[in-house]
Enzyme design. Structure first.
Site, PDB file in Angstrom:
ATOM      1  N   TYR A 196      -7.454   5.397  -0.028  1.00 59.84           N
ATOM      2  CA  TYR A 196      -8.710   6.501  -0.710  1.00 59.84           C
ATOM      3  C   TYR A 196      -7.836   7.265  -1.930  1.00 59.84           C
ATOM      4  O   TYR A 196      -6.844   7.762  -1.418  1.00 59.84           O
ATOM      5  CB  TYR A 196      -9.117   7.486   0.096  1.00 59.84           C
ATOM      6  CG  TYR A 196      -9.885   6.678   1.647  1.00 59.84           C
ATOM      7  CD1 TYR A 196     -10.837   5.841   1.652  1.00 59.84           C
ATOM      8  CD2 TYR A 196      -9.171   7.538   2.673  1.00 59.84           C
ATOM      9  CE1 TYR A 196     -11.102   5.458   3.109  1.00 59.84           C
ATOM     10  CE2 TYR A 196      -9.491   6.941   3.887  1.00 59.84           C
ATOM     11  CZ  TYR A 196     -10.658   5.972   3.921  1.00 59.84           C
ATOM     12  OH  TYR A 196     -10.924   5.785   5.232  1.00 59.84           O
ATOM     13  N   ARG A 197      -8.055   6.949  -2.963  1.00 56.31           N
ATOM     14  CA  ARG A 197      -7.374   7.453  -4.108  1.00 56.31           C
ATOM     15  C   ARG A 197      -7.295   8.922  -4.038  1.00 56.31           C
ATOM     16  O   ARG A 197      -8.288   9.825  -3.554  1.00 56.31           O
ATOM     17  CB  ARG A 197      -7.954   7.135  -5.554  1.00 56.31           C
ATOM     18  CG  ARG A 197      -9.269   7.607  -5.860  1.00 56.31           C
ATOM     19  CD  ARG A 197      -9.592   7.616  -7.280  1.00 56.31           C
ATOM     20  NE  ARG A 197     -10.914   8.364  -7.595  1.00 56.31           N
ATOM     21  CZ  ARG A 197     -12.100   7.838  -7.686  1.00 56.31           C
ATOM     22  NH1 ARG A 197     -12.148   6.366  -7.956  1.00 56.31           N
ATOM     23  NH2 ARG A 197     -12.994   8.644  -8.168  1.00 56.31           N
ATOM     24  N   ASP A 226     -12.157   2.920 -13.151  1.00 53.27           N
ATOM     25  CA  ASP A 226     -12.415   2.300 -11.791  1.00 53.27           C
ATOM     26  C   ASP A 226     -12.264   1.050 -11.557  1.00 53.27           C
ATOM     27  O   ASP A 226     -12.264   0.334 -12.705  1.00 53.27           O
ATOM     28  CB  ASP A 226     -13.652   3.047 -11.027  1.00 53.27           C
ATOM     29  CG  ASP A 226     -13.480   3.232  -9.502  1.00 53.27           C
ATOM     30  OD1 ASP A 226     -12.680   2.545  -8.843  1.00 53.27           O
ATOM     31  OD2 ASP A 226     -14.030   4.424  -9.049  1.00 53.27           O
ATOM     32  N   GLU A 280      -6.015   0.142  12.216  1.00 54.61           N
ATOM     33  CA  GLU A 280      -5.498  -0.591  11.221  1.00 54.61           C
ATOM     34  C   GLU A 280      -3.900  -0.813  11.494  1.00 54.61           C
ATOM     35  O   GLU A 280      -3.288  -2.332  10.843  1.00 54.61           O
ATOM     36  CB  GLU A 280      -5.551   0.187   9.778  1.00 54.61           C
ATOM     37  CG  GLU A 280      -6.716   0.136   9.195  1.00 54.61           C
ATOM     38  CD  GLU A 280      -7.835   1.269   9.694  1.00 54.61           C
ATOM     39  OE1 GLU A 280      -7.551   1.974  10.700  1.00 54.61           O
ATOM     40  OE2 GLU A 280      -9.044   1.042   9.239  1.00 54.61           O
TER      41      GLU A 280
END
Ligand SMILES: Cc1cc2nc3c(=O)[nH]c(=O)nc-3n(C[C@H](O)[C@H](O)[C@H](O)COP(=O)(O)O)c2cc1C
Ligand SMILES: [Mn+2]
Length: 487
Positions: free
Chosen positions: A173-174, A282, A233
């Site tokens: 997540y940026r 984006d 993950e």
């Protein structure tokens, strides 16, 4: 052997002539982005900028920016190899005789060795800064596009823990850098990080967060893998690597972080706090406009002695994330087929930016099957965001957009074959009527059946008879017909 860390992977790419070191002095403000954009759009190499204005750290970018590098990152020779590897686990057969049993042993080891292992120390903590010594402006964080609100950390592995189950999540997540020790935290409301934050909000507690920047490529990739909530993950990365991801206890928060990371940020998110984030150029190819998002307070920064800052830019496709998206498509297809077995193949064209367009080929077995497939896709994980689904018969090559256009559009009576539904849409979809809520379209482009009310005759596609083709193949060289420019 798995790539041990980012530097090992960069060295491997360099040895293969697939990495260029840029020694020219360049600015992290727009200039690196422009160079990376040209590199990815021309099929160019990974880039390592060694002389970046305002920072002593080198910048690695476009590391995943080609199919070849993406496969190398996942240590695969081809996507086929992955299908074969997975088949053993997805379709296990009882071993037949001693030889089969022996053959199964390494496979089972492969699975157990996927679990992350905790180590006592790691190079990601060679240098530790806490409190006032934390200064994000030492990092060469890129400002990617002219209208961006500031610099954004674009490839962070955001590590959090579920307030109830204690399970770890990793998501990319940026993070917009606001000042020396504060950033945005752009987890969208559908994502696991946001889901975990709701647990802390409920309890009125601060949420500990660690962010790893620059890891071995499989671990970086795992942060974008659309795994179901609660599926680790790090476990997924270990399976891809065939070796566990070594994790080390963070210095100031109770989280395990990749020991081989280049840089780790430690801190917290107050689940009640929001701050203006964006605009940001984006992956839609448009600016995502400013909006309120959570805030990450960095209380410690640990790093290697000589870290590499790993990043990417997103923008008008094709971009580096498009190759990551293709890997998601290929790696997850065998898993999707387990729950939606009529799917033979699927394709998300890069211009469709993941969620705008999915072409699915199905083995149609009953009336309405194409529509059943659409609804299954809209009901599965992050595929719920798919704005347009085109369902074709299994003999259509979904990767050939010329073939898809021809076959799908000849097969439809639009009013009859288009289905509109409403539901959740991607938070980045600016065209939707409301944020995160809008409509989606399914196109049943399969051959229609009598049982579906089709009363006409459906012709065969035109194909030359094989005997004639074989004869002309033999004659062809003697005819002297050279291929010319088309049109
Ligand atoms: C380069 C890149 C940047 C991304 N940035 C964001 C982001 O800012 N916010 C977000 O919610 N998802 C972002 N994503 C997508 C998520 O990483 C992806 O949906 C992932 O599956 C989320 O993990 P989770 O399922 O554990 O939440 C990005 C993906 C890539 C490849
Ligand atoms: Mn997750």
């Amino acid at each position: 052997m798995a790539h041990r860390n980012l530097s090992a992977f960069l060295r491997a790419l360099e040895d293969e002539g697939d990495l260029v070191r840029v020694r020219e002095r360049v600015s992290p403000r727009l200039e690196i982005a422009e160079i990376a954009d040209r590199a990815v759009k021309s099929g160019g190499p990974a880039l390592l900028f060694e002389n970046v204005e305002g920072s002593g750290l080198p910048v690695a970018i476009n590391v995943f920016g080609s199919r070849r590098r993406m496969l190398r990152a996942l240590e695969l020779g081809s996507w086929q190899e992955w299908d074969e590897r997975l088949e053993f686990f997805l379709d296990p057969k009882p071993p037949d005789g001693i030889l089969d049993k022996l053959k199964a042993i390494p496979k089972v080891t492969e699975l157990t060795s996927a679990f992350p292992k905790t180590v006592r120390s790691g190079p990601c903590q060679e240098v530790v800064a806490t409190g006032d010594a934390v200064d994000l402006s030492n990092l060469p964080v890129l400002t990617c596009w002219p209208q961006d609100a500031g610099p954004f950390i674009t490839m962070p592995l955001v590590i959090t823990k579920d307030a109830t189950t204690g399970k770890t999540n990793v998501g990319m997540y940026r993070m917009q850098v606001y000042d020396r020790a504060t950033t945005g935290m752009h987890w969208q409301k559908h994502k696991d990080g946001a889901g975990q934050a709701r647990g802390y909000a409920r309890d009125g507690r601060r949420m500990e967060v660690a962010v790893a920047i620059g890891c071995d490529p499989a671990t970086v990739f795992s942060a974008i893998a659309p795994l179901p909530p609660g599926v680790s993950e790090f476990l997924f990365a270990g399976f891809v690597r065939g070796e566990p991801v070594p994790l080390v206890q963070a210095k100031t928060v109770d989280l395990l972080v990749p020991a081989e990371a280049e840089i780790v940020l430690e801190g917290y998110v107050d689940p009640m706090e929001r701050r203006r984030e964006g605009p940001f150029g984006d992956h839609t190819g448009f600016y995502s406009l400013d909006d309120d998002f959570p805030v990450f307070h960095v209380t410690a920064m640990t790093r290697r002695e000589k870290p590499v800052y790993m990043t990417t830019i997103v923008g008008r496709p094709p971009m580096e994330d498009g190759f990551m998206g293709e890997a998601v498509e290929r790696l997850f297809l065998p898993l999707v087929r387990k729950t939606i077995p009529e799917i033979v193949d699927m394709h998300l064209p890069v211009e469709g930016i993941f969620h705008n367009l999915m072409i699915v080929a199905i083995d149609k077995r009953f009336p309405g099957h194409a529509r059943k497939t659409m609804h299954a896709i809209w009901g599965t994980g992050q595929m719920m965001f798919t704005k347009t689904i085109v369902v074709v018969d299994k003999d259509v090559n979904v990767h050939d957009m010329a073939e898809v256009t021809w076959r799908a559009l000849t097969a439809i009576d639009p009013e009859r074959d288009v289905e509109f539904v409403k539901g959740p849409v991607d938070e980045l979809d600016f065209a939707a009527r409301l944020s995160c809520y809008g409509s989606k379209m399914g196109i049943d482009a399969t051959r229609k059946w009598k049982e579906e009310g089709f009363s006409g005759r459906w012709p065969d596609a035109i194909v030359m008879s094989p005997e004639v083709k074989a004869k002309i193949d033999r004659l062809w060289p003697a005819l002297g017909i050279q291929p010319g420019p088309r049109g």
